[in-house]
Design a protein around this motif. Structure first.
Motif, PDB file in Angstrom:
ATOM      1  N   ASP A 314       0.828  -1.198   0.000  1.00  0.00           N
ATOM      2  CA  ASP A 314       0.000   0.000   0.000  1.00  0.00           C
ATOM      3  C   ASP A 314       0.869   1.257   0.000  1.00  0.00           C
ATOM      4  OD1 ASP A 314      -2.248   1.578   0.048  1.00  0.00           O
ATOM      5  OD2 ASP A 314      -3.087   0.703   1.874  1.00  0.00           O
ATOM      6  N   THR A 315       0.223   2.389  -0.242  1.00  0.00           N
ATOM      7  CA  THR A 315       0.947   3.659  -0.271  1.00  0.00           C
ATOM      8  C   THR A 315       1.511   4.036   1.091  1.00  0.00           C
ATOM      9  OG1 THR A 315      -1.225   4.728  -0.068  1.00  0.00           O
ATOM     10  CG2 THR A 315      -0.261   4.593  -2.272  1.00  0.00           C
ATOM     11  N   ASP A 316       0.989   3.451   2.171  1.00  0.00           N
ATOM     12  CA  ASP A 316       1.538   3.718   3.505  1.00  0.00           C
ATOM     13  C   ASP A 316       2.671   2.759   3.863  1.00  0.00           C
ATOM     14  OD1 ASP A 316       0.239   1.333   3.969  1.00  0.00           O
ATOM     15  OD2 ASP A 316      -1.149   2.116   5.465  1.00  0.00           O
ATOM     16  N   GLY A 317       3.065   1.895   2.904  1.00  0.00           N
ATOM     17  CA  GLY A 317       4.169   0.986   3.117  1.00  0.00           C
ATOM     18  C   GLY A 317       3.790  -0.363   3.678  1.00  0.00           C
ATOM     19  N   LYS A 318       2.535  -0.533   4.108  1.00  0.00           N
ATOM     20  CA  LYS A 318       2.113  -1.827   4.631  1.00  0.00           C
ATOM     21  C   LYS A 318       1.903  -2.808   3.485  1.00  0.00           C
ATOM     22  CE  LYS A 318      -0.102   0.084   8.767  1.00  0.00           C
ATOM     23  NZ  LYS A 318      -1.371   0.226   9.531  1.00  0.00           N
ATOM     24  N   ALA A 319       2.249  -4.052   3.729  1.00  0.00           N
ATOM     25  CA  ALA A 319       2.156  -5.069   2.680  1.00  0.00           C
ATOM     26  C   ALA A 319       1.137  -6.133   3.068  1.00  0.00           C
ATOM     27  CB  ALA A 319       3.511  -5.707   2.443  1.00  0.00           C
ATOM     28  N   TYR A 320       0.490  -6.703   2.041  1.00  0.00           N
ATOM     29  CA  TYR A 320      -0.551  -7.711   2.242  1.00  0.00           C
ATOM     30  C   TYR A 320      -0.341  -8.842   1.249  1.00  0.00           C
ATOM     31  CZ  TYR A 320      -2.682  -3.746   4.621  1.00  0.00           C
ATOM     32  OH  TYR A 320      -2.912  -2.673   5.465  1.00  0.00           O
ATOM     33  N   LEU A 321      -0.744 -10.035   1.672  1.00  0.00           N
ATOM     34  CA  LEU A 321      -0.732 -11.184   0.779  1.00  0.00           C
ATOM     35  C   LEU A 321      -2.155 -11.695   0.634  1.00  0.00           C
ATOM     36  CD1 LEU A 321       1.148 -13.163  -0.805  1.00  0.00           C
ATOM     37  CD2 LEU A 321       0.976 -14.677   1.172  1.00  0.00           C
ATOM     38  N   TYR A 322      -2.618 -11.824  -0.620  1.00  0.00           N
ATOM     39  CA  TYR A 322      -3.931 -12.376  -0.949  1.00  0.00           C
ATOM     40  C   TYR A 322      -3.703 -13.702  -1.668  1.00  0.00           C
ATOM     41  CZ  TYR A 322      -5.315  -7.460  -0.333  1.00  0.00           C
ATOM     42  OH  TYR A 322      -5.509  -6.184   0.162  1.00  0.00           O
ATOM     43  N   TRP A 323      -4.640 -14.622  -1.527  1.00  0.00           N
ATOM     44  CA  TRP A 323      -4.525 -15.883  -2.249  1.00  0.00           C
ATOM     45  C   TRP A 323      -5.860 -16.628  -2.194  1.00  0.00           C
ATOM     46  CZ3 TRP A 323      -2.899 -15.406   2.788  1.00  0.00           C
ATOM     47  CH2 TRP A 323      -3.311 -16.383   3.713  1.00  0.00           C
ATOM     48  N   GLY A 324      -5.930 -17.754  -2.903  1.00  0.00           N
ATOM     49  CA  GLY A 324      -7.067 -18.635  -2.759  1.00  0.00           C
ATOM     50  C   GLY A 324      -7.636 -19.182  -4.039  1.00  0.00           C
ATOM     51  N   ASN A 325      -8.267 -20.342  -3.899  1.00  0.00           N
ATOM     52  CA  ASN A 325      -9.064 -20.967  -4.949  1.00  0.00           C
ATOM     53  C   ASN A 325     -10.281 -21.559  -4.266  1.00  0.00           C
ATOM     54  OD1 ASN A 325      -9.911 -23.687  -6.249  1.00  0.00           O
ATOM     55  ND2 ASN A 325      -8.885 -22.620  -7.920  1.00  0.00           N
ATOM     56  N   GLY A 326     -11.468 -21.049  -4.604  1.00  0.00           N
ATOM     57  CA  GLY A 326     -12.695 -21.453  -3.916  1.00  0.00           C
ATOM     58  C   GLY A 326     -12.989 -20.577  -2.721  1.00  0.00           C
ATOM     59  N   TYR A 327     -11.965 -20.191  -1.999  1.00  0.00           N
ATOM     60  CA  TYR A 327     -12.058 -19.268  -0.879  1.00  0.00           C
ATOM     61  C   TYR A 327     -10.966 -18.211  -1.054  1.00  0.00           C
ATOM     62  CZ  TYR A 327     -14.817 -22.988   1.302  1.00  0.00           C
ATOM     63  OH  TYR A 327     -15.762 -23.957   1.567  1.00  0.00           O
ATOM     64  N   ALA A 328     -11.269 -16.973  -0.715  1.00  0.00           N
ATOM     65  CA  ALA A 328     -10.299 -15.886  -0.849  1.00  0.00           C
ATOM     66  C   ALA A 328      -9.799 -15.475   0.533  1.00  0.00           C
ATOM     67  CB  ALA A 328     -10.936 -14.688  -1.543  1.00  0.00           C
ATOM     68  N   TYR A 329      -8.483 -15.283   0.650  1.00  0.00           N
ATOM     69  CA  TYR A 329      -7.867 -14.948   1.926  1.00  0.00           C
ATOM     70  C   TYR A 329      -6.955 -13.735   1.782  1.00  0.00           C
ATOM     71  CZ  TYR A 329      -9.331 -19.732   2.966  1.00  0.00           C
ATOM     72  OH  TYR A 329     -10.065 -20.878   3.130  1.00  0.00           O
ATOM     73  N   VAL A 330      -6.726 -13.053   2.921  1.00  0.00           N
ATOM     74  CA  VAL A 330      -5.752 -11.974   2.991  1.00  0.00           C
ATOM     75  C   VAL A 330      -5.113 -11.981   4.370  1.00  0.00           C
ATOM     76  CG1 VAL A 330      -7.489 -10.264   3.746  1.00  0.00           C
ATOM     77  CG2 VAL A 330      -5.354  -9.487   2.675  1.00  0.00           C
ATOM     78  N   VAL A 331      -3.836 -11.591   4.422  1.00  0.00           N
ATOM     79  CA  VAL A 331      -3.150 -11.421   5.697  1.00  0.00           C
ATOM     80  C   VAL A 331      -2.113 -10.311   5.534  1.00  0.00           C
ATOM     81  CG1 VAL A 331      -1.317 -13.120   5.254  1.00  0.00           C
ATOM     82  CG2 VAL A 331      -2.020 -12.616   7.605  1.00  0.00           C
TER      83      VAL A 331
END
Length: 465
Positions: A314-331
């Motif tokens: 993100d523009t504030d420098g925080k990073a995220y990981l998204y993934w999934g098949n059938g269900y969508a996740y983020v952390v």
């Protein structure tokens, strides 16, 4: 195909080369420079049969007369998009017809066929440019049968040894490169079978990291990188990570990578044997190494398949990981980009979600794009949602990319988005079934503009050839 007396040249990997530019002039004018053929749409005129051009008819190569009064079909059949050689090789090229098929030799006869993605096909469809019999003309030597050249014989096209009909062979195998009779295809932008493209702007260039396609069961093991300054001409940087030789915990099913830059390093997230891993490098083209020695997100960690990672900083420098098949996740990712707090993993509510989550930010709005249906279905397509936070909640906005059977475009999805630097110009990269006879494991990568309405919603993408 029978082997030549010296045997077929072994082709382990395809490597794209960048050809030097050359001057191309109109029909009946001065020809291109000798011993090089510029990439892009071109026509090839026979040196010794006046007015005849290399063309295909009923999928077989031949020469035929072409004039300004010829039909549109004849002109199209005599036009090929020249690409760097599918099997690599300095100064070697391949020829793609308007229907997406490639000129290749089989049993020494030259014909059009769909790219099968095999080492044999890539070699059969690659020709190395040599000087022609007259000033400014070229000859095309078989990549895997050195000493055999593409030549016309009784108006048919073969690859024959140069000892054949010594008196006329040099002229029979020489061609003048002319401007094309019709405009060639713009895409696929990556020559060959590639899917799941992740596009990013890094270090002053655009990069694409795809799945290497064409394997039954999507069983490939290698990841490659391509880069471009203009989104048109792409350099193949070769294999940047090979699961079979570099990763201890996965050897196949190398799918759908993504990349992020932080801490003066590049972080390459990838699917391997339905786990998600991470590898790092100081260069966007590697070499990449595994800092964990284990999956970042192991198979079975949550419901559905642990595949299709996407990293978003993100523009504030925080990073995220998204993934999934059938269900969508983020952390949220920790600052080291290779760890996270499992207690912070969230399941996202995204209508119709199947796979390939990809997030980008425009202004203060977060856009979540994702693929719907199955990658083997012609109805595979892209929908999207918006939010004011990278964690949601997400408001569903509908479909932005889908098939166009009138153009033969099927299954366009598994998308990624990039913004041109210092602008509000955006592009979407995605794969589709290879045209004309591709399927869910024979896919090709392309790019189209991504445009927005005044209210910030995304306009439907117009898929093009």
């Amino acid at each position: 195909m029978p082997l030549s007396p010296t045997g077929r040249r072994t082709v382990a990997r395809a490597a794209t080369v960048v050809l030097a530019a050359a001057v191309v002039t109109a029909h009946n004018a001065q020809p291109a420079n000798a011993a090089e053929i510029p990439t892009g749409a071109r026509s090839l005129q026979s040196v010794n049969v006046s007015g005849s051009y290399l063309r295909h008819a009923d999928y077989l190569g031949g020469i035929a007369a072409v004039t300004s009064s010829s039909s549109a079909q004849v002109k199209s059949d005599a036009t090929f998009t020249v690409t760097p050689g599918l099997a690599g090789g300095a100064g070697c090229v391949s020829f793609q017809a308007a229907n997406g098929m490639w000129l290749r030799h089989r049993d020494y006869r030259v014909r059009l066929e769909t790219n099968a993605g095999t080492a044999t096909f890539l070699a059969d469809a690659t020709f190395c440019v040599r000087d022609g019999s007259v000033s400014g003309s070229v000859r095309l030597e078989s990549f895997n049968y050195p000493g055999r050249f593409l030549r016309h014989r009784d108006n048919q096209i073969w690859i024959d040894p140069s000892t054949t009909n010594a008196g006329t062979f040099a002229a029979d195998s020489s061609w003048r490169v002319t401007t094309p009779w019709v405009a060639g295809r713009r895409s696929p932008i990556l020559k060959g079978l590639y899917a799941d493209p992740n596009i990013a702007y890094l270090n002053g260039r655009y990069y694409i990291y795809p799945t290497t396609d064409g394997y039954n069961g999507w069983s490939g093991s290698r990841f490659k990188a391509f880069s471009s300054a203009d989104l048109v001409n792409w350099t193949d940087h070769g294999t940047i990570l090979d699961l079979a030789t570099q990763i201890d915990w996965a050897a196949d099913r190398a799918w759908a990578p993504t990349i992020a830059y932080r801490n003066s390093r590049y972080y390459f997230y990838f699917s391997g044997a339905t786990n998600i891993g991470v590898a790092t490098s100081t260069s966007p083209t590697g070499p990449f190494t595994d800092p964990l020695g284990r999956p970042l997100v192991p198979a079975g960690f949550r419901s559905g398949q642990m595949i299709d990672p996407h990293s978003f900083v993100d523009t504030d420098g925080k990073a995220y990981l998204y993934w999934g098949n059938g269900y969508a996740y983020v952390v949220p990712l920790n600052t080291d980009m290779i760890s996270y707090d499992t207690a912070q993993v969230r399941t996202l509510s995204l209508p119709n979600f199947r796979e390939a989550p990809f997030v980008f930010k425009r202004g203060s709005t977060y856009y979540m794009t994702y693929s719907v249906d199955d990658t083997g279905s012609e109805n595979y397509h892209v929908e999207y949602s918006t939010s004011t936070s990278p964690l949601g909640p997400w408001t569903h906005r509908g479909t932005i990319l889908s098939k166009n059977l009138g153009l033969g475009i099927k299954g366009p999805a598994h998308q990624s988005v990039v913004k041109a630097p210092d602008s509000d110009t955006w592009y979407i990269a995605y794969h589709r079934f290879a045209i004309p006879a591709g399927n869910g494991t024979n896919r090709e990568t392309t790019i189209d503009p991504l445009r927005f309405n005044a209210d910030g919603t995304i306009q439907p993408v117009v898929p093009t050839l």
